[in-house]
Scaffold this motif. Structure first.
Motif, mmCIF file in Angstrom:
data_model
loop_
_atom_site.group_PDB
_atom_site.id
_atom_site.type_symbol
_atom_site.label_atom_id
_atom_site.label_comp_id
_atom_site.label_asym_id
_atom_site.label_seq_id
_atom_site.Cartn_x
_atom_site.Cartn_y
_atom_site.Cartn_z
ATOM 1 N N MET A 13 0.832 -1.199 0.000
ATOM 2 C CA MET A 13 0.000 0.000 0.000
ATOM 3 C C MET A 13 0.874 1.259 0.000
ATOM 4 O O MET A 13 0.520 2.264 -0.602
ATOM 5 N N TYR A 91 -10.509 -4.263 2.521
ATOM 6 C CA TYR A 91 -9.910 -3.811 1.261
ATOM 7 C C TYR A 91 -8.686 -4.656 0.924
ATOM 8 O O TYR A 91 -8.524 -5.100 -0.219
ATOM 9 N N ASP A 97 -13.575 -2.638 -2.875
ATOM 10 C CA ASP A 97 -12.679 -1.942 -3.799
ATOM 11 C C ASP A 97 -13.207 -0.528 -4.013
ATOM 12 O O ASP A 97 -13.771 -0.213 -5.063
ATOM 13 N N ALA A 102 -9.427 1.966 0.354
ATOM 14 C CA ALA A 102 -8.038 2.195 -0.055
ATOM 15 C C ALA A 102 -7.337 3.155 0.897
ATOM 16 O O ALA A 102 -6.212 2.899 1.349
#
Length: 270
Positions: A13, A91, A97, A102
């Motif tokens: 991430m 997620y 999604d 996010a």
């Protein structure tokens, strides 16, 4: 997905990614300014603690870390509410999604990695925040490598000097205190770059606040600490269109240039 797999996914991430947040109205502009003012205030507090001979360097960093934890927890609550952990892990597990998931995953990973920050030597915290006409970006990562001559270096008597004689240890302590004073003076001169990059929207014309930014690098190698805080100019051609919703974007050319400028043999740890 087990916990180790989730940690590996979380590391992805942060790797060469940033958060992009739209600035659609006056309220969002004011919130950005207030958040950046809080970061600058935290820098002022760190400067004062570094300059206090009665405050161990470990306490200075614990104070900074607590402030960062609170900042990312606040972002998590703003983005995803009290169930931010479930939102973020859903997620990362591929069960949702959307931009909320996010950002929750990105911020949660920042939160966790910051908790590990001062137990890991030879790793530097790298933060870039940039302002564009319709949005701002936050880019956080953890790097290894050698910092070039920019910035300031200082030492902690708590972390070093164990094999010295009593007289040498006294000198080492005095030298460490002086280096921390030099670090405090460095921060005193540099903190203004944060406030300059994100001025008060109620008293600054929009033409003077369309672009701005800064880079902050801090970390340690054993008893030796290093810090860089400096202005960073956004690339006006970074984005093709306006930001409609928050989301993750690739790190910009500004962050890549900063890594090359301030480090030699830089590698992305996380």
């Amino acid at each position: 997905m087990d916990w180790q797999e989730r940690l590996d996914s979380g590391a992805d991430m942060l790797r060469q990614q940033a958060v992009r947040i739209p600035l659609p109205d006056a309220e969002s502009e004011r919130t950005l300014h207030e958040n950046m003012a809080r970061i600058a205030d935290a820098g002022d507090r760190k400067r004062a603690l570094l300059d206090d001979p009665d405050v161990p360097l470990t306490e200075v960093y614990e104070d900074e870390l607590d402030d960062m934890r609170q900042s990312f927890e606040h972002r998590l609550l703003q983005v995803a509410g009290e169930d931010y952990y479930d939102v973020a892990t859903a997620y990362m597990d591929g069960e949702r999604d959307d931009w909320i998931g996010a950002l929750a995953a990105y911020y949660l990973e920042c939160y966790y990695r910051l908790q590990e920050r001062y137990t890991v030597d030879e790793q530097f915290f790298f933060l870039v925040i940039l302002r564009y006409p319709d949005c701002f970006t936050v880019n956080l990562s953890f790097l290894t490598g050698d910092i070039d001559s920019d910035g300031v270096r200082y030492e902690s008597a708590t972390h070093g000097g164990g094999d010295l004689t009593d007289s040498d240890r006294e000198q080492y302590y005095a030298d460490s205190q002086y280096s921390q004073h030099e670090a405090a003076e460095y921060l005193r001169g540099q903190i203004g770059c944060i406030r300059d990059a994100f001025p008060d929207p109620d008293s600054t014309p929009v033409e003077e606040r369309r672009y701005g930014g800064f880079v902050h690098i801090t970390g340690r190698d054993g008893a030796k600490f290093a810090e860089i805080l400096d202005s960073l100019s956004p690339d006006p051609d970074r984005f093709d269109g306006e930001a409609s919703t928050p989301g993750l974007v690739p790190e910009g050319p500004e962050a890549r240039r900063a890594k090359q400028q301030y480090f030699t043999d830089v590698e992305i740890a996380i």
